[in-house]
Write an enzyme that holds these catalytic residues in place. Structure first.
Site, mmCIF file in Angstrom:
data_model
loop_
_atom_site.group_PDB
_atom_site.id
_atom_site.type_symbol
_atom_site.label_atom_id
_atom_site.label_comp_id
_atom_site.label_asym_id
_atom_site.label_seq_id
_atom_site.Cartn_x
_atom_site.Cartn_y
_atom_site.Cartn_z
ATOM 1 N N ASN A 88 -10.979 -2.565 -5.407
ATOM 2 C CA ASN A 88 -10.178 -1.588 -6.159
ATOM 3 C C ASN A 88 -10.792 -1.223 -7.518
ATOM 4 O O ASN A 88 -10.382 -0.237 -8.141
ATOM 5 C CB ASN A 88 -8.734 -2.079 -6.347
ATOM 6 C CG ASN A 88 -7.892 -2.024 -5.088
ATOM 7 O OD1 ASN A 88 -6.977 -2.818 -4.893
ATOM 8 N ND2 ASN A 88 -8.177 -1.069 -4.201
ATOM 9 N N ASP A 145 0.821 -1.207 0.000
ATOM 10 C CA ASP A 145 0.000 0.000 0.000
ATOM 11 C C ASP A 145 0.860 1.264 0.000
ATOM 12 O O ASP A 145 1.945 1.288 0.579
ATOM 13 C CB ASP A 145 -0.926 -0.012 1.227
ATOM 14 C CG ASP A 145 -2.080 0.961 1.071
ATOM 15 O OD1 ASP A 145 -2.487 1.238 -0.078
ATOM 16 O OD2 ASP A 145 -2.578 1.454 2.097
HETATM 17 C C1 IPE Z 1 -5.283 -2.699 -0.087
HETATM 18 O O1 IPE Z 1 -5.031 -1.359 -0.285
HETATM 19 C C2 IPE Z 1 -5.337 -3.407 -1.403
HETATM 20 C C3 IPE Z 1 -4.057 -3.605 -2.063
HETATM 21 C C4 IPE Z 1 -2.891 -3.307 -1.570
HETATM 22 C C5 IPE Z 1 -4.134 -4.220 -3.370
HETATM 23 P P1 IPE Z 1 -6.203 -0.294 -0.448
HETATM 24 O O2 IPE Z 1 -5.525 1.017 -0.675
HETATM 25 O O3 IPE Z 1 -7.166 -0.718 -1.482
HETATM 26 O O4 IPE Z 1 -6.911 -0.357 0.970
HETATM 27 P P2 IPE Z 1 -7.765 0.738 1.742
HETATM 28 O O5 IPE Z 1 -8.751 1.308 0.765
HETATM 29 O O6 IPE Z 1 -6.797 1.776 2.219
HETATM 30 O O7 IPE Z 1 -8.379 -0.002 2.885
HETATM 31 C C1 IPE Z 2 -1.612 0.143 -3.314
HETATM 32 O O1 IPE Z 2 -1.357 1.500 -3.358
HETATM 33 C C2 IPE Z 2 -1.793 -0.460 -4.678
HETATM 34 C C3 IPE Z 2 -3.160 -0.884 -4.990
HETATM 35 C C4 IPE Z 2 -4.183 -0.853 -4.181
HETATM 36 C C5 IPE Z 2 -3.371 -1.355 -6.349
HETATM 37 P P1 IPE Z 2 -2.543 2.530 -3.410
HETATM 38 O O2 IPE Z 2 -2.894 2.777 -4.837
HETATM 39 O O3 IPE Z 2 -3.673 2.103 -2.562
HETATM 40 O O4 IPE Z 2 -1.857 3.828 -2.825
HETATM 41 P P2 IPE Z 2 -2.448 4.812 -1.723
HETATM 42 O O5 IPE Z 2 -2.829 3.961 -0.543
HETATM 43 O O6 IPE Z 2 -3.616 5.487 -2.329
HETATM 44 O O7 IPE Z 2 -1.312 5.737 -1.424
HETATM 45 MG MG MG Z 3 -4.112 2.343 -0.596
#
Ligand code: IPE
Ligand code: IPE
Ligand code: MG
Length: 233
Positions: free
Chosen positions: A68, A20
């Site tokens: 997502n 993340d």
């Molecule tokens: C978790 O991250 C999913 C992945 C790393 C693929 P998210 O960014 O989707 O999670 P939330 O929305 O902060 O809970």
């Molecule tokens: C995790 O990084 C990757 C996926 C969920 C695909 P994020 O895209 O959630 O990045 P932040 O949490 O918004 O910084």
């Molecule tokens: Mg995230």
């Protein structure tokens, strides 16, 4: 006789990463979120390569959740493009990489071409020992519901915990020992809900694109100091 080491390093058999912070990493640089995902893939490669030098049987990476899809289409497309590139790379190099690739998640959301490529890679790498799980269109709740439906479809009226675990996407992996989440948030976000029962949790503020071998080693060192009781004393 050799004196027993008082503090032997305890290695996890199965480590899972919640990758993340890509978006925030990019925004900090004044760049679009997609830019962060590109660098996220670089971090993934470095971490995977490091893990493959260690005595870990299975590694799992959370790449795309069932939630997502809510993101802007442009971002979803960028992630799918990165996924396609990685599929191509694995198709060319899986004998060199030497891991058994398993995609965790509901593949029916992907078009026929992608799904066929994913299934072919799972088949073509099935002879390798070390497992690489990539969670794509993965949700812990979806996995549990899917397992229930599979067991029902097989005509089961009664199941044991072992039967249930064998119907999950992770059926081939050893018990989960450690979950590492980057990006500073203290939550599981629908990841490996069943498997996390007695996993150790490790959270770091480091954003995923900045996470690398040194951070993996720090997490493993911390894991090694944890006292796991599994409900005992
Ligand atoms: C978790 O991250 C999913 C992945 C790393 C693929 P998210 O960014 O989707 O999670 P939330 O929305 O902060 O809970
Ligand atoms: C995790 O990084 C990757 C996926 C969920 C695909 P994020 O895209 O959630 O990045 P932040 O949490 O918004 O910084
Ligand atoms: Mg995230």
């Amino acid at each position: 006789m050799q004196k027993a080491d008082k503090n032997p390093i305890v290695m996890p058999r199965h480590v899972a990463f919640i990758m993340d912070g890509n978006g925030r990493w990019a925004n900090k640089r004044g760049m679009p979120r997609e830019y962060g995902h590109r660098f996220g893939v670089k971090a993934f490669r470095a971490v995977l390569e490091h893990c493959s030098t260690l005595d870990i049987e299975a590694v799992t990476f959370y790449a795309f959740s069932t939630e997502n899809w809510k993101r802007p289409q442009r971002e979803v497309n960028a992630i799918l493009d990165l996924m396609d590139h990685y599929l191509t790379e694995c198709e060319k190099k899986h004998e060199e990489y030497r891991f058994r690739l398993i995609f965790l998640g509901d593949k029916s959301a992907f078009d026929d071409k992608r799904r066929t490529r994913m299934e072919a890679l799972e088949r073509d790498t099935a002879h390798h020992q070390r497992i690489l799980n990539i969670a794509l269109n993965y949700g812990g709740r979806d996995e549990i519901v899917n397992a229930c439906n599979r067991l029902l479809a097989n005509g089961r009226a009664h199941v044991t915990a072992e039967d249930f675990a064998a119907a999950l996407y992770t059926a081939s992996s050893p018990e989960l020992d450690l979950i590492i989440r980057t990006g500073g948030d203290l939550r599981i976000s629908n990841f490996l809900l069943w498997q996390a029962a007695y996993a150790e949790l490790y959270f770091t503020d480091v954003l995923w694109p900045d996470f690398g071998p040194a951070e993996v080693d720090a997490a493993l060192a911390e894991f090694s100091t944890r006292k796991r009781r599994f409900g005992g004393v």
